[in-house]
Design an enzyme around this catalytic site. Structure first.
Site, PDB file in Angstrom:
ATOM      1  N   HIS A 186      44.663  35.083  36.831  1.00  0.00           N
ATOM      2  CA  HIS A 186      45.308  36.096  37.683  1.00  0.00           C
ATOM      3  C   HIS A 186      44.278  37.129  38.169  1.00  0.00           C
ATOM      4  O   HIS A 186      44.138  37.372  39.366  1.00  0.00           O
ATOM      5  CB  HIS A 186      46.424  36.776  36.879  1.00  0.00           C
ATOM      6  CG  HIS A 186      47.160  37.842  37.633  1.00  0.00           C
ATOM      7  ND1 HIS A 186      48.416  37.667  38.144  1.00  0.00           N
ATOM      8  CD2 HIS A 186      46.806  39.120  37.960  1.00  0.00           C
ATOM      9  CE1 HIS A 186      48.807  38.765  38.763  1.00  0.00           C
ATOM     10  NE2 HIS A 186      47.848  39.671  38.659  1.00  0.00           N
ATOM     11  N   GLU A 187      43.538  37.680  37.242  1.00  0.00           N
ATOM     12  CA  GLU A 187      42.552  38.706  37.615  1.00  0.00           C
ATOM     13  C   GLU A 187      41.427  38.104  38.460  1.00  0.00           C
ATOM     14  O   GLU A 187      40.912  38.746  39.375  1.00  0.00           O
ATOM     15  CB  GLU A 187      41.975  39.393  36.368  1.00  0.00           C
ATOM     16  CG  GLU A 187      43.004  40.135  35.516  1.00  0.00           C
ATOM     17  CD  GLU A 187      43.903  41.083  36.300  1.00  0.00           C
ATOM     18  OE1 GLU A 187      43.462  41.611  37.345  1.00  0.00           O
ATOM     19  OE2 GLU A 187      45.055  41.285  35.891  1.00  0.00           O
ATOM     20  N   HIS A 245      42.584  38.092  41.986  1.00  0.00           N
ATOM     21  CA  HIS A 245      42.341  39.395  42.636  1.00  0.00           C
ATOM     22  C   HIS A 245      40.856  39.532  42.987  1.00  0.00           C
ATOM     23  O   HIS A 245      40.490  40.011  44.054  1.00  0.00           O
ATOM     24  CB  HIS A 245      42.700  40.545  41.685  1.00  0.00           C
ATOM     25  CG  HIS A 245      44.168  40.831  41.583  1.00  0.00           C
ATOM     26  ND1 HIS A 245      44.963  41.050  42.668  1.00  0.00           N
ATOM     27  CD2 HIS A 245      44.976  40.963  40.490  1.00  0.00           C
ATOM     28  CE1 HIS A 245      46.210  41.301  42.256  1.00  0.00           C
ATOM     29  NE2 HIS A 245      46.239  41.246  40.948  1.00  0.00           N
ATOM     30  N   HIS A 248      39.860  37.594  46.013  1.00  0.00           N
ATOM     31  CA  HIS A 248      40.364  38.270  47.211  1.00  0.00           C
ATOM     32  C   HIS A 248      39.364  39.357  47.639  1.00  0.00           C
ATOM     33  O   HIS A 248      39.068  39.526  48.813  1.00  0.00           O
ATOM     34  CB  HIS A 248      41.720  38.900  46.882  1.00  0.00           C
ATOM     35  CG  HIS A 248      42.568  39.216  48.082  1.00  0.00           C
ATOM     36  ND1 HIS A 248      43.723  39.941  47.991  1.00  0.00           N
ATOM     37  CD2 HIS A 248      42.432  38.913  49.399  1.00  0.00           C
ATOM     38  CE1 HIS A 248      44.268  40.069  49.199  1.00  0.00           C
ATOM     39  NE2 HIS A 248      43.501  39.450  50.061  1.00  0.00           N
TER      40      HIS A 248
HETATM   41 ZN    ZN Z   1      47.852  41.550  39.610  1.00  0.00          ZN
END
Ligand code: ZN
Length: 697
Positions: A482-483, A486, A489
Site C-alpha cells: 500500500h505505502e 503511494h 505515485h
Molecule cells: Zn494510503
C-alpha cells in the site's frame, strides 16, 4: 538575515552553520539538531514573505516564468527545510525535537493564511489565467494555476473586508471546536475504567489480552485486571469475553462516550460542540458562495457534487444489502445454535462473529509469517513493479542517515535514475506508530534541469530476532505494498509542475487509488510465488494457506461495507441538510440513515456520532465516503489486469502513462477514463469483496 540580497538569503554567518538552511541534494540528517529547526523555518518564512512582496511590486504582466517558477522554487526551498524535520519528528523523536517542531506549527498556519488571503498574489494569478499566454501553457501548468485560483477563493481571498474578518473568526472558532471535540472524546475515553478481581469474569480472553488488562491494573496500583475504553482493551472484550453482561456494560460505555447518555452522561458532552461546528461550517460554505458545506467539501474532490456521492453510496448499499442481510441471518442462526444467543444484541455481534470466523477459517497471521521474510518480500515487490513498469531498483549503501534501520534505494528506468526513496521498516522507540509515505523531494523543473522525486516509506514491522530474519504477517505485506503504491505515485510522476506533480494536487477521494491498487498483488498466487518464500526452506506460500487467507478476507465483507456506507451517508447528509434555517442535528439524520441502511441491531442510546472524530475533529467532513470511492477506482483499475494478465507489461505501461505518471495534472475522473476506457464501475469492488449482488448469488 540579509534581506536586501534576496537572491542569496542565507549568506549571513549564522545561517551558514545551520544545515537546514543549506542546499543539499538529500537531507543532511546526521547534522540536523533540534536547535536548528525554529531559526531555519522562521528565516525561510520571512525570506519568502519579502521575496513575494518584492516580486509583486515589480510585476506588471505576470507570466509562468516571472510568477509561478519563482514561487515554486521558494516553496520547494521551504519544504526542503521542513521535510527532514517532519520526518525526524516521526521516526526519531525526542522532547527537544518535538518542542521545536510544535513551535513551528503556528508559524506555518499564520503563513498559509497570509498567502491564501494575499489579494495581490491572487490578482497576479488571475491576470496570468486571463492572459493570452495561458492558452499556450501545458495542461499541467493550466491545472496548477486553476488549483491556485480555487484555493485562494476557498481561503476567502475575494471576500469583502467584513466577510474576510468573519471568515477568519469562523476558521479560528472551528479550530477551537474541532480540537475541543477531540479532547472530549479523549477525556471521556479515559474517564471510564473497570476493575475486575475475579478472573473467571474474564473467561474466554486470550492470554495476551489478560496480560494487558493485568498491566493496566498494575499501572494504577490495583489488584487483578483493569478494563478501559482504549481499543486494545475494548476489542478483546467485545471479541472474546464469554460474560455477556460485561460486554453489554463495556459496549454501553463505549458508544455513549462524550454524549448525554451512558455512565458519564453529560460530563464530556459533544452535542453543543457538534451543533456549533455544523452551524459554522454552513456559514463558512455560504460565505464562499456554496449552497451548503457538502458542496464546499466536494469542490476540491473528484466527485462532482454531493448528490453524485449520495447516488454512489445508495447504489453500493442497494447492491451490498441483500448479502449483508444473508451474512447477518447466518450469524444469527449460528449464534442461536452454537452459542445459545437466541436474539443477537449489539454487544453480541463482534463476539459471535469471532467465534464463527475461528470455526470456519482456522488461520492465524502467525501461520503466514515464516513465508514472508522481509528480504524476499522486498525483492518480490520490486520484481512485481519491474514486470509492470520496466523499472529497476538499486540499493545505495553509502548515504547520510539518521538510523541504521533506514535504507536508501534509487529507481532506474532505461539506465537513468528517475527517483529515490528511503525505506524505514521496523518499529523502535521514539518512532511514531503506523505506516506512511511522505515526500522528501518533489519532481519539478529547476534552473539546473529536472529535480527527481524522493520519498520516505515508513512502516512499523517487528525487527529480526537473533538469527531469525524479520518475518511479516500478510497484513504487514499488504501495508508495505500500500505505502509502496503511494510512493510510486510520487516517484513515477512525469509531471514537472510542482503544484500537480506526484501526489500534489490529487483529489482527496482519488489519492488512495494507487496505494489500494498495489495491494491486489498480495493476493495473487502468480505474484506470491516470488513475493513469498519460507525463511528456512524457500517454499512459497502453500495454496492451502492462500485459499484460507482469501476466504477469511471476505468474511462478513458485506456487513462491513454496509457499516462504512452508513457512516458515509450520515456524514454527507448531515453536512448537506444542516442549514441555518433548518439546523437538523446528528441524531435525527443517523436515525433516518439507519432505517434504510443498517442490517444489524442497534440501540436507541448509541451515540457513535459523538466520538466520530474523522468528521468532527479530522479532515473527513463530508468526505468520509472517500475510502469507498477510492476503493471502487482501485478495484476497477485492477480488473483491467485481471482481464489482460496481472503482469501484462502493456497494461502496466498504460496504467503508468494514464494515471500513475500524471499526478494531479488532470481531473482524476478523466485520468481514470483514459486508462479504463469508461467511467468507474463498482462491480469489481463487489466481486473482490465476495459480494456478488442479488442476481448473481
Ligand atoms: Zn494510503
Amino acid at each position: 538575515m540579509c534581506s536586501s540580497d534576496l537572491s542569496n538569503p542565507v549568506s549571513s554567518a549564522h545561517a551558514s552553520s545551520n544545515p537546514l538552511l543549506q542546499e543539499h541534494a538529500l537531507p543532511p540528517f546526521s547534522a540536523i539538531k533540534p536547535e536548528h529547526v525554529l531559526p531555519a523555518i522562521e528565516q525561510r518564512l520571512n525570506t519568502n514573505r519579502e521575496r513575494i512582496n518584492n516580486l509583486l511590486q515589480g510585476l506588471t504582466n505576470p507570466t509562468w516564468e516571472s510568477l509561478v517558477l519563482p514561487l515554486e522554487a521558494w516553496n520547494d526551498e521551504l519544504s526542503q527545510a521542513w521535510s527532514p524535520v517532519g520526518h525526524l519528528n516521526g521516526v526519531k523523536n525526542s522532547d527537544e525535537l518535538r518542542d521545536a517542531y510544535n513551535a513551528c506549527l503556528p508559524l506555518w498556519s499564520q503563513y498559509s493564511t497570509e498567502i491564501g488571503q494575499n489579494t495581490e498574489l491572487f490578482k497576479a494569478f488571475e491576470a496570468l489565467s486571463n492572459s493570452p499566454e495561458f492558452a499556450n501553457l501545458s495542461k499541467a501548468q493550466q491545472t496548477s494555476i486553476e488549483h491556485e485560483l480555487r484555493d485562494f477563493r476557498l481561503a476567502g481571498v475575494d471576500l469583502s473586508g467584513d466577510k474576510k474578518t468573519r471568515y477568519g473568526e469562523i476558521q479560528k472558532r472551528l479550530s477551537e471546536l474541532t480540537s475541543k471535540f477531540g479532547e472530549n472524546v479523549l477525556d471521556a475515553t479515559q474517564a471510564w475504567s473497570k476493575q475486575i478481581t475475579d478472573v473467571s469474569e474474564l473467561a474466554g480472553l486470550p492470554e495476551s489480552a489478560l496480560g494487558l488488562l493485568q498491566q493496566q491494573a498494575q499501572q494504577r496500583d490495583l489488584d487483578g485486571y483493569v478494563i478501559t475504553l482504549d481499543f486494545p482493551s475494548y476489542m478483546p472484550i467485545m471479541s472474546y469475553a464469554d460474560n455477556r453482561e460485561l460486554r453489554q456494560e463495556l459496549y454501553t460505555a463505549f458508544v455513549t462516550r462524550a454524549s448525554e447518555q451512558g455512565p458519564n452522561a453529560g460530563e464530556f458532552d459533544n452535542s453543543a460542540v457538534m451543533n456549533e461546528i455544523l452551524d459554522l461550517r454552513y456559514e463558512l460554505a455560504t460565505l464562499l458562495g456554496f449552497e451548503n458545506y457538502s458542496e464546499y467539501s466536494v469542490a476540491t474532490k473528484m466527485a462532482g457534487s454531493a448528490q453524485e456521492v449520495l447516488d454512489f453510496l445508495d447504489d453500493l448499499a442497494t447492491k451490498a444489502k441483500p448479502q449483508a442481510e444473508r451474512e447477518f441471518a447466518e450469524l444469527s442462526a449460528y449464534a442461536a445454535e452454537t452459542l445459545g444467543l437466541t436474539e443477537l444484541k449489539p454487544w453480541d455481534i463482534t463476539f459471535a462473529s469471532e467465534k464463527l470466523r475461528q470455526q470456519r477459517y482456522s488461520i492465524s497471521q502467525e501461520d503466514i509469517r515464516p513465508y514472508l521474510p522481509v528480504d524476499t518480500v522486498i525483492k518480490g515487490m520490486f520484481e512485481t513493479v519491474t514486470r509492470l513498469y520496466g523499472i529497476e531498483f538499486v540499493e545505495i549503501k553509502d548515504f547520510d542517515t539518521y538510523h541504521p534501520d533506514a535504507r536508501y534505494f534509487e529507481v532506474h528506468k532505461d539506465g537513468a535514475k528517475i527517483a529515490a526513496f528511503y525505506l524505514d521498516l521496523y518499529a523502535r522507540a521514539k518512532k511514531r506508530g503506523g505506516a506512511w509515505m511522505d515526500d522528501c523531494r518533489i519532481r519539478r523543473t529547476t534552473q539546473d534541469g529536472i529535480q527527481t522525486p524522493v520519498a520516505y516509506l515508513v512502516c512499523n514491522f517487528s525487527p529480526a530476532v537473533g538469527d531469525t530474519p524479520a518475518l511479516l504477517t500478510h497484513d504487514e505485506l499488504t501495508t508495505l505494498f500500500h505505502e509502496f503504491g503511494h510512493g510510486l505515485h510520487h516517484m513515477m510522476t512525469e509531471i514537472d509542475v510542482a503544484g500537480v506533480s506526484g501526489i500534489n494536487g490529487v483529489a482527496w477521494d482519488a489519492v488512495e487509488l494507487p496505494s489500494q491498487f498495489m495491494e491486489n498483488w498480495c493476493y495473487e498466487p502468480e505474484a506470491l510465488a516470488f513475493i513469498s518464500g519460507h525463511y528456512q526452506t524457500g517454499e512459497p506460500l502453500p495454496q492451502e494457506l492462500l485459499d484460507k487467507l482469501l476466504a477469511a478476507k471476505n468474511f462478513q465483507s458485506a456487513m462491513m461495507t454496509m457499516r462504512q456506507i452508513e457512516f458515509s451517508i450520515f456524514d454527507m447528509r448531515l453536512h448537506r441538510e444542516h442549514t441555518a434555517a433548518n439546523p437538523v442535528d446528528a441524531a435525527t439524520i443517523i436515525a433516518d440513515v439507519r432505517k434504510s441502511v443498517t442490517v444489524v441491531p442497534t440501540v436507541e442510546f448509541n451515540r457513535f456520532q459523538h466520538s466520530f472524530s474523522h468528521i468532527f475533529a479530522g479532515g473527513y467532513a463530508a468526505g468520509y465516503y472517500s475510502y469507498k470511492w477510492a476503493e471502487v477506482l482501485s478495484a476497477d483499475a485492477f480488473s483491467s489486469f485481471e482481464e489482460e494478465g496481472i503482469f501484462n507489461r502493456e497494461t502496466g505501461e498504460r496504467f503508468l502513462r494514464e494515471i500513475l505518471s500524471q499526478g494531479g495534472s488532470r481531473d482524476a475522473a478523466e485520468l481514470f477514463e483514459n486508462f479504463r476506457g469508461r467511467a468507474p464501475s463498482v462491480e469489481p469492488l463487489l466481486r473482490h469483496c465476495g459480494i456478488l449482488g442479488e442476481e448473481a448469488a
